[in-house]
Structure formats: structure tokens, C-alpha cells
Design an enzyme around this catalytic site. Structure first.
Site, mmCIF file in Angstrom:
data_model
loop_
_atom_site.group_PDB
_atom_site.id
_atom_site.type_symbol
_atom_site.label_atom_id
_atom_site.label_comp_id
_atom_site.label_asym_id
_atom_site.label_seq_id
_atom_site.Cartn_x
_atom_site.Cartn_y
_atom_site.Cartn_z
ATOM 1 N N GLN A 25 18.996 -44.108 -32.057
ATOM 2 C CA GLN A 25 19.723 -42.830 -32.139
ATOM 3 C C GLN A 25 19.348 -41.889 -30.990
ATOM 4 O O GLN A 25 20.221 -41.368 -30.296
ATOM 5 C CB GLN A 25 19.429 -42.129 -33.477
ATOM 6 C CG GLN A 25 20.224 -40.844 -33.665
ATOM 7 C CD GLN A 25 19.644 -39.913 -34.729
ATOM 8 O OE1 GLN A 25 18.516 -40.112 -35.207
ATOM 9 N NE2 GLN A 25 20.404 -38.904 -35.093
ATOM 10 N N TYR B 223 4.837 -44.898 -41.773
ATOM 11 C CA TYR B 223 5.412 -44.291 -40.568
ATOM 12 C C TYR B 223 4.585 -43.071 -40.141
ATOM 13 O O TYR B 223 4.185 -42.938 -38.982
ATOM 14 C CB TYR B 223 6.860 -43.892 -40.863
ATOM 15 C CG TYR B 223 7.558 -43.106 -39.778
ATOM 16 C CD1 TYR B 223 7.800 -43.657 -38.523
ATOM 17 C CD2 TYR B 223 8.006 -41.803 -40.025
ATOM 18 C CE1 TYR B 223 8.467 -42.930 -37.543
ATOM 19 C CE2 TYR B 223 8.674 -41.079 -39.049
ATOM 20 C CZ TYR B 223 8.897 -41.641 -37.811
ATOM 21 O OH TYR B 223 9.560 -40.927 -36.838
HETATM 22 C C1 AKB Z 1 12.745 -40.109 -40.358
HETATM 23 O O1 AKB Z 1 13.439 -39.551 -41.211
HETATM 24 O O2 AKB Z 1 11.994 -41.060 -40.613
HETATM 25 C C2 AKB Z 1 12.791 -39.582 -38.941
HETATM 26 C C3 AKB Z 1 11.721 -38.580 -38.681
HETATM 27 C C4 AKB Z 1 11.794 -37.230 -39.271
HETATM 28 O O3 AKB Z 1 10.796 -38.858 -37.970
HETATM 29 N N1 AKB Z 1 14.066 -39.017 -38.671
#
Ligand code: AKB
Length: 327
Positions: free
Chosen positions: A17, A148
Site C-alpha cells: 500500500q 507486529y
Molecule cells: C496495521 O493496521 O497493522 C497498520 C499499522 C497501523 O501499522 N496499518
């Protein structure tokens, strides 16, 4: 340590993106032939592939990056390869592998080949338990609840370590949710803020995967590109922070976003059916304090919610009318 001139750039994760639009913006600025777009699995758009060099690179394999760096005399790497929050929860080991081993490969190459700069984005996902979630300060507890977020905290620390220990020029910003009309986001928690526009145009209804009162920091793509390039071009000597700049723009709840779209499409209907992404969204801030970015490299956003909505709907409606909403 003074900033060194940016000449030949490698953008990994260029099919994603942000990567896809950032590559085009960098090509515009630095010359199409000087910006190498790299992808791993997803198919690049014709625009990305035909407007400048494109290479297949898996960032987990350091020799694949080395090969491109040597062939194109790369001096700057923008490391956009990452698994995002929702998809990262489905495959935490792969998320760690790509986000951390990909980054450390990049930093090692910057150290060994004495590159001019590495930029690696971070995210609002670095926060979680114990951090104030309103106007979240630059310096506060970083205890994310997702893999993440964990990789993003570790990534920020790695960037700062390479700056301090080896004098590598590494920089990064904590992106909020990014809203854009060119390339759909893949696997994030903030993706609802993009899908809602597509569905408003296509079906006049949308089933939102977070609650109506879910308020998160967001940013429109032109501001995201501006922030990224401004940070890349900032004078290194003026930076007190490196891999972890808070970046603010706008904050809204899912219901406020729907109401703003309804000003243009009154019949637009939204239902709220929270799924596993709600827990992730609840662990993130609703707004951030970006004083450090404003003071150290002059950050200031241009778009607010109503301008973004007008622009998104105009762009998507035009594409829909031409029969190519999804490209
Ligand atoms: C997600 O939603 O994982 C990403 C971010 C906020 O890093 N868009």
C-alpha cells in the site's frame, strides 16, 4: 555525522500500500532510473514495473539484497517489507522473520557497504499495555500486545543501535493507519478506514470489523509520502530521535468516518461486527503527540478528515465510473 546525499534508492516491499506510492513519489523526485522497486510475491502494477527498474527480492535472504545493492550502486534503502498486525497474528513466526530478519539484513548491508541511509517505518502498534492512549507521548512504555508491534519495537531499537554503535544513518516513523486510493492495504487493523470508502462507492453499505466508537490515529497518503520523504531529507545533525518518530495527523472513530462519508452519500449504511481485530485496535492509541517530529524536521500535515473524504470519494467514484474501481 552529516547527512549524505541520496542518489540511488532501493524500496523493498514496493508492491504494498505505501511502498507502491512511495516508489512513484521517489521516482518523480530522484529520477525514475534511480529508484529500484523490489517485490517478493505480489504482482507489481504495470505503472510500477514499467516506470523504472523492478527486481524480485526476498528481504530474508541477505544475498538477494546485496546483489541489487551492487548492481544498481544503491546508497539508500527504504525497507517497506513487513507483515502487518492482523496477518502477523495469524503467522507470528513469519511476521518476526520478515520484519526483523529483513530489517537487520538491511542494516547490516548499510553498515558493511557504508550506505548513506536506511529508512524503516514503525507504527502506532508499538504501544499497548500501560501507555497513555490519548495524545501518546514520544517517550513512554512500549509494551505491544501483537507480534507486529513487538517487531516494530525491536526494529526501532535496532535502528537506534546501528546509529549509536556503527554510525549508520537509520531513520523511522511511527505510521498511523494510512488511507489511500491506489493500492489496497493488506492485513492491517486500520484497513477498515480504506475499505469503507471503496464499499461506500461500490455498494452504499459496509460491514465494519471494529466497533463504531473505535478511535484511531489516521493519515491520508499524500501526508504519509510527505512525512517519509521529509524525514529522509532531514539534516541528520538536527535529529535527536532516529527510528521512532511519533507522527500525527487526524483521529476519528469508525462512526465519525461513516458520518463524514454520509455527507456525500446520504444513503450509505454501516453495520458494526467486531472480529479479532477489535482487540488489537483497543490496544492502540487514539491520538499521538508528534512534537519531536515537528521540532526536529518540521513535520506538519496538510489533510483533515473532510478533505481526505472528498478526495477519496472523488478518486474512487471516477475509477468506478470507468469500470476499474479495483484497478
Ligand atoms: C496495521 O493496521 O497493522 C497498520 C499499522 C497501523 O501499522 N496499518
Amino acid at each position: 555525522m552529516a547527512s549524505k546525499e541520496i542518489k540511488n534508492i532501493l524500496v523493498t516491499g514496493s508492491v504494498g500500500q505505501i511502498g507502491s506510492e512511495l516508489t512513484m513519489a521517489l521516482r518523480e523526485k530522484y529520477g525514475a532510473g534511480n529508484v529500484v522497486a523490489a517485490g517478493n510475491r505480489s504482482k507489481p502494477s504495470d505503472e510500477l514495473k514499467n516506470s523504472g527498474p523492478f527486481e524480485w527480492v526476498n528481504v530474508v535472504d541477505i544475498m538477494q539484497i546485496v546483489d541489487v545493492v551492487r548492481r544498481y550502486d544503491i546508497d539508500t534503502i527504504v525497507n517497506m517489507s513487513a507483515l502487518l498486525s492482523a496477518v502477523g497474528e495469524r503467522n507470528p513466526m513469519l511476521c518476526w522473520d520478515v520484519n526483523i530478519n529483513g530489517l537487520i539484513n538491511t542494516l547490516e548491508i548499510a553498515r558493511i557497504f557504508e550506505l548513506n541511509q536506511v529508512l524503516c517505518p514503525s507504527s502506532i502498534a508499538v504501544w499497548g499495555d500501560y501507555a497513555p492512549l490519548e495524545n501518546t507521548p514520544q517517550e513512554t512504555v512500549l509494551k505491544p500486545t501483537t507480534m507486529y508491534g513487538t517487531t516494530k519495537v525491536a526494529g526501532e531499537l535496532l535502528c537506534d543501535y546501528y546509529v549509536r554503535r556503527y554510525g549508520v544513518d537509520a531513520r523511522g516513523l511511527r505510521y498511523p493507519g494510512i488511507v489511500s486510493a491506489e493500492t489496497l492495504p493488506g492485513g492491517g487493523t486500520t484497513d477498515f478506514a480504506v475499505w469503507i470508502y471503496y464499499k461506500a462507492i461500490e455498494e452504499k453499505k459496509y460491514e465494519c470489523f471494529v466497533r463504531d466508537d473505535t478511535r484511531l490515529p489516521m493519515m491520508y497518503m499524500p501526508d504519509c509520502l510527505k512525512a517519509t520523504i521529509d524525514l529522509m531529507e532531514a539534516d541528520f545533525d538536527k535529529l535527536k530521535h532516529h527510528g521512532d518518530f511519533n507522527l500525527g495527523s487526524m483521529s476519528f472513530s469508525a462512526a465519525e468516518l461513516a458520518a463524514d462519508i454520509r455527507k456525500h452519500i446520504p444513503e450509505f449504511e454501516v453495520t458494526y461486527v467486531p472480529d479479532e481485530r477489535q482487540k488489537i485496535a483497543d490496544s492502540w492509541p487514539s491520538s499521538v503527540d508528534d512534537t519531536a517530529a515537528r521540532e526536529e524536521w518540521g513535520w506538519s500535515p496538510d489533510y483533515d478528515l473532510s478533505e481526505m473524504t472528498r478526495d477519496m470519494l472523488t478518486t474512487l467514484q471516477k475509477r468506478h465510473d470507468e469500470g476499474k474501481l479495483y484497478g
